[in-house]
Design a protein around this motif. Structure first.
Motif, PDB file in Angstrom:
ATOM      1  N   SER A  72      70.173  26.602  79.574  1.00 34.13           N
ATOM      2  CA  SER A  72      69.999  27.585  80.642  1.00 34.13           C
ATOM      3  C   SER A  72      70.907  28.781  80.424  1.00 34.13           C
ATOM      4  O   SER A  72      71.910  28.947  81.095  1.00 34.13           O
ATOM      5  CB  SER A  72      70.299  26.943  81.991  1.00 34.13           C
ATOM      6  OG  SER A  72      71.587  26.389  81.960  1.00 34.13           O
ATOM      7  N   THR A  73      70.570  29.585  79.416  1.00 34.61           N
ATOM      8  CA  THR A  73      71.354  30.792  79.164  1.00 34.61           C
ATOM      9  C   THR A  73      70.918  31.862  80.151  1.00 34.61           C
ATOM     10  O   THR A  73      70.002  32.630  79.885  1.00 34.61           O
ATOM     11  CB  THR A  73      71.172  31.285  77.716  1.00 34.61           C
ATOM     12  OG1 THR A  73      69.795  31.096  77.373  1.00 34.61           O
ATOM     13  CG2 THR A  73      72.044  30.533  76.762  1.00 34.61           C
ATOM     14  N   VAL A  74      71.545  31.856  81.273  1.00 31.36           N
ATOM     15  CA  VAL A  74      71.185  32.830  82.309  1.00 31.36           C
ATOM     16  C   VAL A  74      71.848  34.160  81.979  1.00 31.36           C
ATOM     17  O   VAL A  74      73.053  34.212  81.742  1.00 31.36           O
ATOM     18  CB  VAL A  74      71.643  32.330  83.695  1.00 31.36           C
ATOM     19  CG1 VAL A  74      71.338  33.377  84.769  1.00 31.36           C
ATOM     20  CG2 VAL A  74      70.956  31.020  84.024  1.00 31.36           C
ATOM     21  N   PRO A  75      71.066  35.230  81.922  1.00 35.61           N
ATOM     22  CA  PRO A  75      71.642  36.524  81.564  1.00 35.61           C
ATOM     23  C   PRO A  75      72.533  37.074  82.676  1.00 35.61           C
ATOM     24  O   PRO A  75      72.415  36.659  83.818  1.00 35.61           O
ATOM     25  CB  PRO A  75      70.409  37.407  81.374  1.00 35.61           C
ATOM     26  CG  PRO A  75      69.365  36.780  82.227  1.00 35.61           C
ATOM     27  CD  PRO A  75      69.638  35.312  82.225  1.00 35.61           C
ATOM     28  N   SER A  76      73.400  37.986  82.277  1.00 31.59           N
ATOM     29  CA  SER A  76      74.351  38.524  83.238  1.00 31.59           C
ATOM     30  C   SER A  76      73.649  39.293  84.359  1.00 31.59           C
ATOM     31  O   SER A  76      74.204  39.469  85.438  1.00 31.59           O
ATOM     32  CB  SER A  76      75.344  39.423  82.513  1.00 31.59           C
ATOM     33  OG  SER A  76      74.685  40.170  81.523  1.00 31.59           O
ATOM     34  N   THR A  77      72.429  39.733  84.100  1.00 30.17           N
ATOM     35  CA  THR A  77      71.698  40.479  85.132  1.00 30.17           C
ATOM     36  C   THR A  77      71.169  39.549  86.224  1.00 30.17           C
ATOM     37  O   THR A  77      70.748  40.007  87.273  1.00 30.17           O
ATOM     38  CB  THR A  77      70.504  41.230  84.512  1.00 30.17           C
ATOM     39  OG1 THR A  77      69.739  40.291  83.746  1.00 30.17           O
ATOM     40  CG2 THR A  77      70.951  42.345  83.614  1.00 30.17           C
TER      41      THR A  77
ATOM     42  N   SER B 121      68.439  37.524  86.293  1.00 32.15           N
ATOM     43  CA  SER B 121      67.065  37.056  86.223  1.00 32.15           C
ATOM     44  C   SER B 121      66.681  36.792  84.770  1.00 32.15           C
ATOM     45  O   SER B 121      67.135  37.485  83.866  1.00 32.15           O
ATOM     46  CB  SER B 121      66.114  38.098  86.816  1.00 32.15           C
ATOM     47  OG  SER B 121      66.179  39.267  86.031  1.00 32.15           O
ATOM     48  N   VAL B 122      65.870  35.754  84.548  1.00 30.72           N
ATOM     49  CA  VAL B 122      65.475  35.394  83.190  1.00 30.72           C
ATOM     50  C   VAL B 122      64.198  36.158  82.819  1.00 30.72           C
ATOM     51  O   VAL B 122      63.178  36.011  83.491  1.00 30.72           O
ATOM     52  CB  VAL B 122      65.224  33.875  83.075  1.00 30.72           C
ATOM     53  CG1 VAL B 122      64.807  33.523  81.663  1.00 30.72           C
ATOM     54  CG2 VAL B 122      66.469  33.102  83.469  1.00 30.72           C
ATOM     55  N   PRO B 123      64.263  36.976  81.763  1.00 28.15           N
ATOM     56  CA  PRO B 123      63.056  37.715  81.380  1.00 28.15           C
ATOM     57  C   PRO B 123      62.001  36.792  80.763  1.00 28.15           C
ATOM     58  O   PRO B 123      62.311  35.661  80.378  1.00 28.15           O
ATOM     59  CB  PRO B 123      63.571  38.712  80.356  1.00 28.15           C
ATOM     60  CG  PRO B 123      64.858  38.190  79.884  1.00 28.15           C
ATOM     61  CD  PRO B 123      65.405  37.290  80.921  1.00 28.15           C
ATOM     62  N   THR B 124      60.780  37.266  80.681  1.00 29.24           N
ATOM     63  CA  THR B 124      59.723  36.466  80.084  1.00 29.24           C
ATOM     64  C   THR B 124      59.915  36.388  78.581  1.00 29.24           C
ATOM     65  O   THR B 124      60.641  37.192  77.991  1.00 29.24           O
ATOM     66  CB  THR B 124      58.347  37.097  80.356  1.00 29.24           C
ATOM     67  OG1 THR B 124      58.332  38.373  79.705  1.00 29.24           O
ATOM     68  CG2 THR B 124      58.096  37.270  81.838  1.00 29.24           C
ATOM     69  N   THR B 125      59.240  35.412  77.951  1.00 26.59           N
ATOM     70  CA  THR B 125      59.321  35.253  76.500  1.00 26.59           C
ATOM     71  C   THR B 125      58.905  36.530  75.784  1.00 26.59           C
ATOM     72  O   THR B 125      59.543  36.934  74.810  1.00 26.59           O
ATOM     73  CB  THR B 125      58.409  34.081  76.069  1.00 26.59           C
ATOM     74  OG1 THR B 125      58.825  32.912  76.768  1.00 26.59           O
ATOM     75  CG2 THR B 125      58.505  33.841  74.587  1.00 26.59           C
ATOM     76  N   GLU B 126      57.856  37.185  76.279  1.00 24.93           N
ATOM     77  CA  GLU B 126      57.367  38.417  75.637  1.00 24.93           C
ATOM     78  C   GLU B 126      58.447  39.495  75.650  1.00 24.93           C
ATOM     79  O   GLU B 126      58.664  40.185  74.656  1.00 24.93           O
ATOM     80  CB  GLU B 126      56.105  38.945  76.342  1.00 24.93           C
ATOM     81  CG  GLU B 126      54.825  38.195  76.023  1.00 24.93           C
ATOM     82  CD  GLU B 126      54.743  36.825  76.708  1.00 24.93           C
ATOM     83  OE1 GLU B 126      55.511  36.589  77.678  1.00 24.93           O
ATOM     84  OE2 GLU B 126      53.931  35.997  76.274  1.00 24.93           O
TER      85      GLU B 126
END
Ligand SMILES: [Zn+2]
Ligand SMILES: [Zn+2]
Length: 481
Positions: free
Chosen positions: A427-432, A434-439
């Motif tokens: 679960s590498t949650v980004p600092s922003t 929200s998790v972006p989509t794979t695309e």
């Protein structure tokens, strides 16, 4: 996969390898508890839902990786052990010899890693480390004979505190020793070279002890360049692993020793792909072992894709194209056990991959280089797993394009390790937040890789290195940046 698990035979080597990987991951997840019983054969068959035959094949792989051993008997089962990198390190040395790795290739890789090792040691040296450095220098100085003196190099790798640096330096000094054994200069030349090398070692030790990072790096680099010039005057190194195959650990199994001998004999004899190394009977006689031991040795050779048994008349052990995947897995596991963390991994990736950029920039005008780099930056992925697997391609291709087999091999080991670390932190949650989509992630990775390729192909090594360094630094958190 589930169907094959129910089938008693034929054995699926792929399935066994998958089960081995799951067992290893579970041992790592359990904190690698050395000496602990991981499960009886029956328990493991139920836990991994495989037939006895598949489990036994998987256990053989786990044993070969040095992760655990099967103990027979009533209280028996799979016992977790501390891994040993020596057999895999020897396999890598033989593999690199087989690829006709040149002396400049080896020296180039040493120049990327050993000044780094000296710098790391100089920064963190302790009184105990100082005693060991001075002791090693005294020990080297007392050696008579023509042997190359490389104790200090391995020690600086070890004292760096980074398991990957230590292991890579060890592989490179083994390889150098192997090339040096083909170099037969006159006695006067040897005396001079030994005196020069003793002076250089003393100067390196003193700079390191004094904590003078820049001077230690500078002296190691100067010494390695001199070593490269000296070795460069000798004949072409022989193919194969002569002189480096003697097992130096006592707990190597007999089958492993026999596999090592066969492997080095194949490469020393210069046997090509498809050639016969000997019938089963001939090999039993040649190596003086039982049929059971020989068969186990051959299974190891098959696993390393060194050679395979062909049945029937005219059959026997047939030479394959060597594939270092198995050794790479074993080395990655060993480094995992040594507790290399993301920062430690990044330091080595920086050293290797920035070195790769330098070399690719120099080769950018050669045919095919630009096309291959451009191809590798493209990234299509619709699932997270695809994205993880394919985002390594750019880095691997960059290393391949250097034309230096050592860099390509080390980069593969670091990639396997990085991937294991990524899997360990799902679960590498980004600092922003929200998790972006794979695309979105795939597009971002492709953009960053493209910007590195742009700078490299424009001949701007500095900018390409800056972008790569920044890219590698973010891999542990927002890894798609
Ligand atoms: Zn030296
Ligand atoms: Zn990348």
């Amino acid at each position: 996969m589930t169907r094959a698990a129910d089938a008693p035979s034929p054995l699926s080597p792929k399935l066994a390898a998958q089960v081995a990987r799951r067992i290893e991951s579970d041992i790592i997840a359990a904190g690698w508890p050395v000496g602990v019983l991981f499960g009886s054969e029956t328990e493991l068959r139920l836990r991994y839902r495989v037939s006895r035959a598949v489990l036994r094949e998987a256990v053989r792989i786990v044993e070969h990786h040095g992760v655990a051993d099967m103990r027979r008997g009533p209280a028996g089962g799979l016992i977790v052990r501390a891994p040993d990198a020596a057999p895999s390190a020897r396999a890598l040395v033989i593999y690199l010899g087989h690829l006709r790795t040149t002396i400049p290739d080896v020296v180039h890789a040493r120049l990327l890693l050993e000044p780094l090792a000296a710098a790391m040691t100089a920064r963190s040296i302790t009184e105990e480390g100082i005693r060991r450095l001075r002791g090693s220098h005294a020990h080297e100085a007392a050696q008579p004979g023509m042997e190359i003196q490389d104790e200090l190099h391995a020690l600086l790798g070890e004292l760096s505190g980074n398991a990957a640096v230590a292991l890579f330096v060890q592989v490179l000094t083994l390889l150098t020793r192997h090339y040096a054994s083909a170099h037969r200069p006159g006695e006067r030349e040897v005396h001079q070279a030994k005196a020069d090398s003793a002076n250089a070692h003393r100067a390196i030790v003193e700079a390191t002890i004094a904590g003078d990072v820049a001077l230690a790096e500078h002296r190691v680099a100067g010494h390695l360049k001199a070593l490269g010039r000296w070795l460069g005057t000798g004949p072409e190194p022989p193919v194969g692993g002569a002189g480096v195959t003697e097992p130096d650990t006592v707990h190597v199994k007999l089958a492993e020793i026999v596999a090592d001998r066969i492997r080095s004999d194949i490469s020393r004899a210069g046997l090509a792909e498809g050639e016969l190394a000997g019938s089963e009977h001939a090999l039993i006689v040649r190596y003086g072992v039982s049929r059971a031991v020989l068969r186990e040795a051959i299974r190891l050779l098959e696993y390393h894709s060194v050679a395979g048994m062909r049945r029937g008349p005219g059959g026997g052990l047939i030479v394959n194209r060597p594939d270092p995947s198995a050794s790479i897995e074993a080395i990655a596991l060993y480094l995992e056990y040594q507790g290399i963390d993301f920062d430690g991994l990044r330091i080595v990736r920086d050293a290797i991959e920035l070195g790769c950029i330098e070399r690719v920039v120099a080769r950018r005008g050669e045919p095919g280089v630009a096309e291959r780099l451009r191809d590798a930056q493209r990234l299509d992925a619709s699932t997270q797993a695809e994205l993880e697997a394919r985002s390594h391609v750019f880095h691997t291709e960059l290393a391949e394009l250097t034309g230096n087999p050592v860099l390509a091999l080390f980069q593969r080991i670091l990639t396997v390790l990085s991937a294991r670390h990524l899997r360990a932190t799902p679960s590498t949650v980004p600092s922003t937040g929200s998790v972006p989509t794979t695309e979105v992630m795939a597009a971002e990775v492709a953009r960053v890789h493209g910007s590195i390729a742009d700078a490299a192909l424009a001949g701007d090594a500095g900018l390409a290195k800056h972008r790569m360094r920044r890219h590698l630094a973010t891999l542990s958190t927002d890894w798609w940046h």
